[in-house]
Write a protein that holds these residues in place. Structure first.
Motif, PDB file in Angstrom:
ATOM      1  N   GLN A  38       0.922  -1.365   0.040  1.00  0.00           N
ATOM      2  CA  GLN A  38       0.038   0.136  -0.017  1.00  0.00           C
ATOM      3  C   GLN A  38       0.926   1.183  -0.042  1.00  0.00           C
ATOM      4  N   ASP A  39       1.975   1.107   0.696  1.00  0.00           N
ATOM      5  CA  ASP A  39       2.883   2.407   0.666  1.00  0.00           C
ATOM      6  C   ASP A  39       3.597   2.848  -0.428  1.00  0.00           C
ATOM      7  N   VAL A  40       4.042   1.552  -1.531  1.00  0.00           N
ATOM      8  CA  VAL A  40       4.318   1.862  -2.741  1.00  0.00           C
ATOM      9  C   VAL A  40       3.426   2.508  -3.449  1.00  0.00           C
ATOM     10  N   LEU A  41       2.160   2.116  -3.514  1.00  0.00           N
ATOM     11  CA  LEU A  41       1.072   2.659  -4.223  1.00  0.00           C
ATOM     12  C   LEU A  41       0.987   4.252  -3.835  1.00  0.00           C
ATOM     13  N   ARG A  42       0.969   4.266  -2.364  1.00  0.00           N
ATOM     14  CA  ARG A  42       0.789   5.985  -2.055  1.00  0.00           C
ATOM     15  C   ARG A  42       1.939   6.746  -2.403  1.00  0.00           C
ATOM     16  N   ALA A  43       3.201   6.118  -2.303  1.00  0.00           N
ATOM     17  CA  ALA A  43       4.158   7.016  -2.799  1.00  0.00           C
ATOM     18  C   ALA A  43       4.237   7.521  -4.334  1.00  0.00           C
ATOM     19  N   LEU A  44       3.695   6.393  -5.268  1.00  0.00           N
ATOM     20  CA  LEU A  44       3.380   6.654  -6.594  1.00  0.00           C
ATOM     21  C   LEU A  44       2.396   7.634  -6.834  1.00  0.00           C
ATOM     22  N   ALA A  45       1.526   7.473  -5.974  1.00  0.00           N
ATOM     23  CA  ALA A  45       0.284   8.449  -6.239  1.00  0.00           C
ATOM     24  C   ALA A  45       0.833   9.730  -5.841  1.00  0.00           C
ATOM     25  N   LEU A  46       1.509  10.143  -4.881  1.00  0.00           N
ATOM     26  CA  LEU A  46       2.088  11.183  -4.358  1.00  0.00           C
ATOM     27  C   LEU A  46       2.909  12.005  -5.415  1.00  0.00           C
ATOM     28  N   LEU A  47       3.693  11.112  -6.116  1.00  0.00           N
ATOM     29  CA  LEU A  47       4.711  11.836  -7.131  1.00  0.00           C
ATOM     30  C   LEU A  47       4.027  12.302  -8.483  1.00  0.00           C
ATOM     31  N   GLY A  48       2.810  11.987  -8.690  1.00  0.00           N
ATOM     32  CA  GLY A  48       2.068  12.609  -9.693  1.00  0.00           C
ATOM     33  C   GLY A  48       1.564  11.627 -10.644  1.00  0.00           C
ATOM     34  N   GLU A  49       0.582  12.049 -11.532  1.00  0.00           N
ATOM     35  CA  GLU A  49      -0.193  11.135 -12.215  1.00  0.00           C
ATOM     36  C   GLU A  49       0.598  10.780 -13.438  1.00  0.00           C
ATOM     37  N   ALA A  50       0.571   9.501 -13.745  1.00  0.00           N
ATOM     38  CA  ALA A  50       1.342   8.613 -14.745  1.00  0.00           C
ATOM     39  C   ALA A  50       2.742   9.022 -14.809  1.00  0.00           C
ATOM     40  N   GLN A  51       3.282   9.383 -13.716  1.00  0.00           N
ATOM     41  CA  GLN A  51       4.766   9.809 -13.608  1.00  0.00           C
ATOM     42  C   GLN A  51       5.502   8.412 -13.643  1.00  0.00           C
ATOM     43  N   VAL A  52       6.694   8.317 -14.310  1.00  0.00           N
ATOM     44  CA  VAL A  52       7.469   7.287 -14.253  1.00  0.00           C
ATOM     45  C   VAL A  52       8.479   7.344 -13.308  1.00  0.00           C
ATOM     46  N   ALA A  54      11.851   5.806 -10.929  1.00  0.00           N
ATOM     47  CA  ALA A  54      12.590   4.894 -11.023  1.00  0.00           C
ATOM     48  C   ALA A  54      12.489   3.944  -9.637  1.00  0.00           C
ATOM     49  N   ARG A  55      12.893   2.707 -10.137  1.00  0.00           N
ATOM     50  CA  ARG A  55      12.362   1.626  -8.801  1.00  0.00           C
ATOM     51  C   ARG A  55      13.544   1.689  -7.587  1.00  0.00           C
ATOM     52  N   ARG A  56      14.618   2.158  -7.820  1.00  0.00           N
ATOM     53  CA  ARG A  56      15.673   2.485  -6.767  1.00  0.00           C
ATOM     54  C   ARG A  56      15.024   3.741  -5.823  1.00  0.00           C
ATOM     55  N   SER A  57      14.560   4.716  -6.593  1.00  0.00           N
ATOM     56  CA  SER A  57      13.945   5.734  -5.753  1.00  0.00           C
ATOM     57  C   SER A  57      12.517   5.409  -4.855  1.00  0.00           C
ATOM     58  N   LEU A  58      11.760   4.468  -5.433  1.00  0.00           N
ATOM     59  CA  LEU A  58      10.639   3.861  -4.630  1.00  0.00           C
ATOM     60  C   LEU A  58      11.134   3.214  -3.544  1.00  0.00           C
ATOM     61  N   GLY A  59      12.219   2.568  -3.813  1.00  0.00           N
ATOM     62  CA  GLY A  59      12.813   1.804  -2.498  1.00  0.00           C
ATOM     63  C   GLY A  59      13.285   2.904  -1.357  1.00  0.00           C
ATOM     64  N   GLU A  90       2.320  -0.785 -13.457  1.00  0.00           N
ATOM     65  CA  GLU A  90       3.069  -1.057 -14.590  1.00  0.00           C
ATOM     66  C   GLU A  90       4.735  -1.159 -14.255  1.00  0.00           C
ATOM     67  N   LEU A  91       5.390  -2.241 -14.610  1.00  0.00           N
ATOM     68  CA  LEU A  91       6.680  -2.259 -14.441  1.00  0.00           C
ATOM     69  C   LEU A  91       7.295  -2.159 -15.671  1.00  0.00           C
ATOM     70  N   LEU A  92       7.900  -1.040 -16.107  1.00  0.00           N
ATOM     71  CA  LEU A  92       8.601  -0.659 -17.363  1.00  0.00           C
ATOM     72  C   LEU A  92      10.106  -1.066 -17.648  1.00  0.00           C
TER      73      LEU A  92
END
Length: 203
Positions: A38-52, A54-59, A90-92
């Motif tokens: 859930q926190d991974v999704l929250r972080a992605l959501a905070l960083l902006g719509e459809a923003q790509v 980096a995996r390392r940044s998420l970690g 999506e994993l790009l």
């Protein structure tokens, strides 16, 4: 693109337009996710719509190591693998991750979002206080990638401690860009300690 389709979002959730069953389905899926997922999704959501991202940044933002051990997935790899199976991310290519706008909107509506930016700031500050992590990250990605991550966190959580960390790292960046890991293995750690001491930061 092909990579996005191969490892990305299944169209089941999105081809139905504004069908209310989408929210119901996502709610059921959300309940199956671990706190880390859930926190991974929250972080992605905070960083902006459809923003790509980096995996390392998420970690870094979620305090999830990305180093596999003993034949097991890394903690971050585990979370991303589950989220992809649930069609939530999506994993790009090039170790990047993206969240679909519908998933982002749903995630923002869930409990726990209010404190996520503060947790991201705390996780980032904790990583910068770990000499081994800092050395590995600067060696792997370079100081500019780390600066970009720190700027994103400061934009979300502009509290004084994070701003001071950003200024300190920014002032040290020109030296860290010239670092030769083979010739000076402990160089970035010593430079960072010196800068933190000069700026009154506790590390």
């Amino acid at each position: 693109d092909g990579a996005a389709q191969e490892g990305g979002l299944k169209p089941l959730y999105f081809d139905t337009g504004h069908d209310p069953r989408i929210g119901f389905t996502l709610g059921l899926t959300w309940g199956k996710l671990s706190p880390a997922q859930q926190d991974v999704l929250r972080a992605l959501a905070l960083l902006g719509e459809a923003q790509v991202v980096a995996r390392r940044s998420l970690g870094l933002f979620c305090c999830l190591p990305d180093e596999a051990r003993m034949g097991r997935y890394s903690p971050l790899g585990d979370a991303l693998r589950a989220l992809r199976q649930y069609a939530m991310v999506e994993l790009l290519e090039d170790a990047r991750v993206r969240i679909h706008p519908i998933i982002r909107d749903f995630t923002i509506s869930q409990p726990g979002m209010a404190g996520m930016s503060a947790r991201m700031a705390e996780n980032t500050a904790g990583a910068l206080a770990d000499p081994a992590w800092l050395e590995a990250d600067v060696q792997e990605r370079g100081v500019d990638a780390l600066l970009a991550d720190l700027r994103q966190v400061v934009a979300l959580a502009p509290e004084p401690g994070m701003q001071r960390l950003l200024r300190a790292l920014d002032r040290e960046a020109h030296i860290l860009r010239q670092w030769d890991a083979a010739a000076q293995p402990a160089f970035p750690l010593q430079q960072w300690r010196n800068r933190c001491f000069e700026d009154g930061l506790e590390m």
